[in-house]
Design a protein around this motif. Structure first.
Motif, PDB file in Angstrom:
ATOM      1  N   GLY A  38      14.908 110.771  -6.807  1.00 39.13           N
ATOM      2  CA  GLY A  38      14.756 111.785  -5.763  1.00 39.13           C
ATOM      3  C   GLY A  38      14.525 113.165  -6.329  1.00 39.13           C
ATOM      4  N   THR A  39      14.606 114.145  -5.453  1.00 42.92           N
ATOM      5  CA  THR A  39      14.333 115.540  -5.811  1.00 42.92           C
ATOM      6  C   THR A  39      15.661 116.279  -5.984  1.00 42.92           C
ATOM      7  N   PHE A  40      15.928 116.714  -7.206  1.00 46.93           N
ATOM      8  CA  PHE A  40      17.188 117.387  -7.508  1.00 46.93           C
ATOM      9  C   PHE A  40      16.897 118.746  -8.141  1.00 46.93           C
ATOM     10  N   PHE A  41      17.987 119.406  -8.527  1.00 46.99           N
ATOM     11  CA  PHE A  41      17.770 120.716  -9.139  1.00 46.99           C
ATOM     12  C   PHE A  41      18.940 121.019 -10.064  1.00 46.99           C
ATOM     13  N   PHE A  42      18.777 121.977 -10.929  1.00 51.50           N
ATOM     14  CA  PHE A  42      19.859 122.304 -11.859  1.00 51.50           C
ATOM     15  C   PHE A  42      19.923 123.810 -12.048  1.00 51.50           C
ATOM     16  N   HIS A  43      21.115 124.270 -12.380  1.00 47.59           N
ATOM     17  CA  HIS A  43      21.339 125.715 -12.475  1.00 47.59           C
ATOM     18  C   HIS A  43      22.643 125.950 -13.211  1.00 47.59           C
ATOM     19  N   PRO A  44      22.859 127.186 -13.689  1.00 48.46           N
ATOM     20  CA  PRO A  44      24.127 127.475 -14.361  1.00 48.46           C
ATOM     21  C   PRO A  44      25.266 127.538 -13.352  1.00 48.46           C
ATOM     22  N   HIS A  45      26.479 127.452 -13.838  1.00 47.22           N
ATOM     23  CA  HIS A  45      27.638 127.556 -12.944  1.00 47.22           C
ATOM     24  C   HIS A  45      28.552 128.686 -13.399  1.00 47.22           C
ATOM     25  N   ALA A 101      -8.248 114.298   0.594  1.00 47.64           N
ATOM     26  CA  ALA A 101      -8.376 114.263   2.058  1.00 47.64           C
ATOM     27  C   ALA A 101      -7.931 112.916   2.610  1.00 47.64           C
ATOM     28  N   GLN A 102      -7.469 112.952   3.837  1.00 45.91           N
ATOM     29  CA  GLN A 102      -7.159 111.736   4.614  1.00 45.91           C
ATOM     30  C   GLN A 102      -6.250 110.764   3.871  1.00 45.91           C
ATOM     31  N   GLY A 103      -5.253 111.344   3.251  1.00 49.66           N
ATOM     32  CA  GLY A 103      -4.271 110.501   2.558  1.00 49.66           C
ATOM     33  C   GLY A 103      -2.868 110.958   2.899  1.00 49.66           C
ATOM     34  N   PHE A 104      -1.938 110.580   2.052  1.00 50.35           N
ATOM     35  CA  PHE A 104      -0.557 110.987   2.245  1.00 50.35           C
ATOM     36  C   PHE A 104      -0.046 111.653   0.976  1.00 50.35           C
ATOM     37  N   VAL A 105       0.408 112.885   1.103  1.00 50.44           N
ATOM     38  CA  VAL A 105       0.958 113.571  -0.059  1.00 50.44           C
ATOM     39  C   VAL A 105       2.464 113.719   0.125  1.00 50.44           C
ATOM     40  N   ARG A 106       3.148 113.707  -0.996  1.00 47.65           N
ATOM     41  CA  ARG A 106       4.598 113.921  -0.974  1.00 47.65           C
ATOM     42  C   ARG A 106       4.856 115.371  -1.364  1.00 47.65           C
ATOM     43  N   VAL A 107       5.516 116.087  -0.498  1.00 48.10           N
ATOM     44  CA  VAL A 107       5.838 117.488  -0.771  1.00 48.10           C
ATOM     45  C   VAL A 107       7.348 117.599  -0.897  1.00 48.10           C
ATOM     46  N   ARG A 108       7.773 118.039  -2.075  1.00 42.03           N
ATOM     47  CA  ARG A 108       9.210 118.149  -2.370  1.00 42.03           C
ATOM     48  C   ARG A 108       9.586 119.623  -2.303  1.00 42.03           C
ATOM     49  N   ILE A 126      11.044 112.323   4.712  1.00 41.49           N
ATOM     50  CA  ILE A 126      11.281 111.026   4.077  1.00 41.49           C
ATOM     51  C   ILE A 126      12.520 111.043   3.183  1.00 41.49           C
ATOM     52  N   ALA A 127      13.013 112.212   2.828  1.00 41.55           N
ATOM     53  CA  ALA A 127      14.238 112.275   2.027  1.00 41.55           C
ATOM     54  C   ALA A 127      14.903 113.627   2.251  1.00 41.55           C
ATOM     55  N   ILE A 128      16.220 113.617   2.209  1.00 38.92           N
ATOM     56  CA  ILE A 128      17.011 114.843   2.329  1.00 38.92           C
ATOM     57  C   ILE A 128      17.912 114.921   1.103  1.00 38.92           C
ATOM     58  N   ASP A 129      17.854 116.035   0.413  1.00 34.58           N
ATOM     59  CA  ASP A 129      18.604 116.192  -0.837  1.00 34.58           C
ATOM     60  C   ASP A 129      18.334 115.020  -1.794  1.00 34.58           C
ATOM     61  N   GLY A 130      17.108 114.547  -1.788  1.00 32.86           N
ATOM     62  CA  GLY A 130      16.737 113.464  -2.692  1.00 32.86           C
ATOM     63  C   GLY A 130      17.019 112.075  -2.163  1.00 32.86           C
ATOM     64  N   ASN A 131      17.705 111.984  -1.030  1.00 31.98           N
ATOM     65  CA  ASN A 131      18.092 110.666  -0.512  1.00 31.98           C
ATOM     66  C   ASN A 131      17.126 110.197   0.555  1.00 31.98           C
ATOM     67  N   ALA A 132      16.518 109.035   0.309  1.00 32.77           N
ATOM     68  CA  ALA A 132      15.561 108.481   1.256  1.00 32.77           C
ATOM     69  C   ALA A 132      16.236 108.292   2.611  1.00 32.77           C
ATOM     70  N   ILE A 133      15.461 108.553   3.655  1.00 35.41           N
ATOM     71  CA  ILE A 133      15.964 108.393   5.018  1.00 35.41           C
ATOM     72  C   ILE A 133      14.880 107.670   5.797  1.00 35.41           C
ATOM     73  N   GLU A 134      15.252 106.958   6.849  1.00 31.91           N
ATOM     74  CA  GLU A 134      14.262 106.352   7.733  1.00 31.91           C
ATOM     75  C   GLU A 134      13.367 107.497   8.226  1.00 31.91           C
ATOM     76  N   PRO A 135      12.051 107.452   7.918  1.00 24.03           N
ATOM     77  CA  PRO A 135      11.207 108.622   8.188  1.00 24.03           C
ATOM     78  C   PRO A 135      11.269 109.059   9.651  1.00 24.03           C
ATOM     79  N   ASP A 192      12.147 116.241   1.283  1.00 27.74           N
ATOM     80  CA  ASP A 192      10.898 115.591   0.894  1.00 27.74           C
ATOM     81  C   ASP A 192      10.126 115.235   2.153  1.00 27.74           C
ATOM     82  N   LEU A 193       8.849 115.619   2.160  1.00 27.95           N
ATOM     83  CA  LEU A 193       7.993 115.332   3.302  1.00 27.95           C
ATOM     84  C   LEU A 193       6.859 114.419   2.886  1.00 27.95           C
ATOM     85  N   ALA A 194       6.443 113.563   3.807  1.00 33.15           N
ATOM     86  CA  ALA A 194       5.175 112.844   3.657  1.00 33.15           C
ATOM     87  C   ALA A 194       4.236 113.500   4.657  1.00 33.15           C
ATOM     88  N   ILE A 195       3.162 114.084   4.148  1.00 29.70           N
ATOM     89  CA  ILE A 195       2.225 114.791   5.024  1.00 29.70           C
ATOM     90  C   ILE A 195       0.884 114.068   5.001  1.00 29.70           C
TER      91      ILE A 195
END
Ligand code: C2O
Ligand code: CU
Length: 484
Positions: free
Chosen positions: A140-147, A224-231, A253-262, A277-280
């Motif tokens: 999935g889509t995650f991120f990292f940063h200092p604490h 064109a005329q396809g499906f792109v994943r936008v994170r 299609i995903a929230i905080d990296g976790n797949a969901i029923e679209p 995460d979006l499927a457009i």
């Protein structure tokens, strides 16, 4: 070898970086206006990255003077792509004048790899290194940063995206990361104060220059005329965005990296640290679509995508994602607890908190009080102390590993708080003021006066629990759970 020099000029940064053996490929392409994919290597089946928290200098917006931004690699906001199940090793060096760490936000890491100074590890002081080693269990889509000193360090650019691949049943026609982050810089290119008492006691201190992937207008061509994943990743310390799409149909299609029923994206609010995460479905050649932030009266385009002549293979549906193996909380047996997010008690703070920040009179009142809006935040009336490392507060609760918990998160303030629990992926069950689907997340937005219910299976360790508006962390809205 880790390079310990500070870079002071744009050209000098390029020259010095070019001689670094660690980043030979990316340096050629170094531009602060793109997400840089840092080089990695594989040794004995382990994927290895070498990061050094360091200062660079480059203009962060058109017509601006160079800004002394911070990054782990030459270039802004590194984007790491790794495979689910592939062992990962990240060596962090530090040439800054202050200590730092890396927290792997949303990744279910072993506690010792969680990157929280004084709680899970010693801080990485200037000249030190620390090696993070874990195998990402979820794609999935995650991120990292200092604490450490977060409003400042993240505000200066220290953060990155971590994409863990392996959740797609078939590839999308394109995969686009959209890292949303403001910059707060003055005419001279230097950072303006990234912490202000006025901001910290309210919705946070906002940047004055908006950007996506380091540019003010992020544009890209797509098939064109396809499906792109936008994170989409909100890596800003402060800003809450509300994402929608114009000119195409989009599914979440995903929230905080976790797949969901679209489900169809109408609009979705994202606080700092949240991902979507979006499927457009892309339009015909020559037509374009926009991903928009609707949160402010003045809309901001997060991404302008134009379909080009590449015609995607005719598919009727977006590829599906496979869900992550998140332990399912047992709601019938779950122990219930309530956490109230509020201002610290105190007559002055309470009074200040009751003032309407949009009322012009408020500023005048605050001035005459001579107090400054120095409100401190708390969870269940307990504030994280400013010198937490010297006098570590007790955990907010002791939880039992393997047991299910159901938390009610209650916002007793007039501001929204994106609440994050480390080391766990929780199930968001309900929100009292909005209709949201049941979904998994690591950060959930709790809007003013709202109650949000979450549930999870506790895993062992000391895990931080806090608001992700970074100035709110620094003014008390943080605690931790001890799970054994
Ligand atoms: Cu991204 Cu303690 O958080
Ligand atoms: Cu907050």
């Amino acid at each position: 070898m880790i390079n310990r020099r500070h870079f002071t000029g744009g050209a000098a940064a390029l020259g010095a970086a070019a001689s670094l053996p660690l980043f030979p490929r990316r340096v050629q392409a170094f531009s602060p206006s793109i997400l840089s994919e840092p080089a990695s290597r594989i040794e004995d089946g382990v994927r290895i990255f070498d990061f050094t928290a360091q200062e660079f200098a480059s203009p962060l917006a058109e017509g601006k003077r160079p800004t002394p931004f911070w990054s782990y690699v030459p270039g802004l906001l590194p984007l790491m792509r790794v495979k689910r199940g592939e062992p990962l090793r990240v060596r962090l060096g530090n040439t800054l004048n202050e200590h730092t760490t890396i927290h792997w936000h949303g990744i279910r890491v072993p506690n010792a790899m969680d990157g929280v100074p004084f709680i899970t590890q010693k801080p990485v002081y200037a000249g030190d290194t620390f090696t993070y080693e874990f195998t990402p269990p979820d794609a999935g889509t995650f991120f990292f940063h200092p604490h450490c000193n977060e409003a400042d360090q993240v505000g200066r650019g220290l953060a990155g995206l971590l994409i863990v691949t392996g959740d797609e049943t078939e590839p999308f026609d394109d995969d686009i990361a959209v890292a949303v982050k403001d910059w707060r810089i003055g005419e001279d290119g230097k950072f303006l104060p990234l912490y202000t008492a006025k901001g910290a006691s309210r919705a946070g201190t906002f940047g004055n220059i908006r950007s996506v992937n380091g540019v003010s207008q992020y544009r890209r061509n797509v098939p064109a005329q396809g499906f792109v994943r936008v994170r989409i990743a909100n890596v800003d310390p402060t800003r809450i965005i509300e994402v929608g799409v114009e000119g195409a149909s989009a599914q979440v299609i995903a929230i905080d990296g976790n797949a969901i029923e679209p489900f169809h994206l109408d609009s979705w609010r994202m606080g700092p640290a949240m991902r979507l995460d979006l499927a457009i479905a892309t339009p015909k050649p020559g037509q374009s679509l926009r991903v928009i932030d609707y949160a402010q009266a003045e809309l901001y385009t997060l991404a302008h995508l134009t379909a080009d002549d590449r015609i995607a293979p005719g598919r009727r549906e977006a590829p599906r994602l496979t869900p992550s193996p998140i332990p399912e909380p047992d709601l019938a047996q779950a122990t219930a607890q309530t956490y109230v997010f509020g201002a610290t008690s105190g007559p002055l703070e309470n009074y200040i908190e009751s003032l309407d920040p949009n009322d012009p009179l408020t500023a005048v009142i605050l001035d005459t009080l001579c107090a400054g809006p120095q409100t401190f935040w708390a969870i269940n009336k307990q504030s994280w102390p400013n010198d937490g490392h010297r006098n570590l507060p007790p955990p907010m609760a002791r939880l039992t590993a393997g047991k299910s918990y159901k938390f009610t998160l209650q916002n007793a303030t007039p501001h929204s708080h994106p609440i994050h629990l480390h080391g766990h992926t929780f199930k968001v069950l309900s929100a009292s003021k909005r209709t949201i689907p049941v979904h998994y997340a690591d950060t959930v937005l709790v809007t003013p006066k709202e109650r949000v219910e979450i549930a999870f299976v506790a895993s062992p360790g000391d895990w931080m629990f806090h608001c992700h508006i970074l100035e709110h962390i620094e003014t008390g809205m943080m605690g931790y759970f001890r799970v054994a």
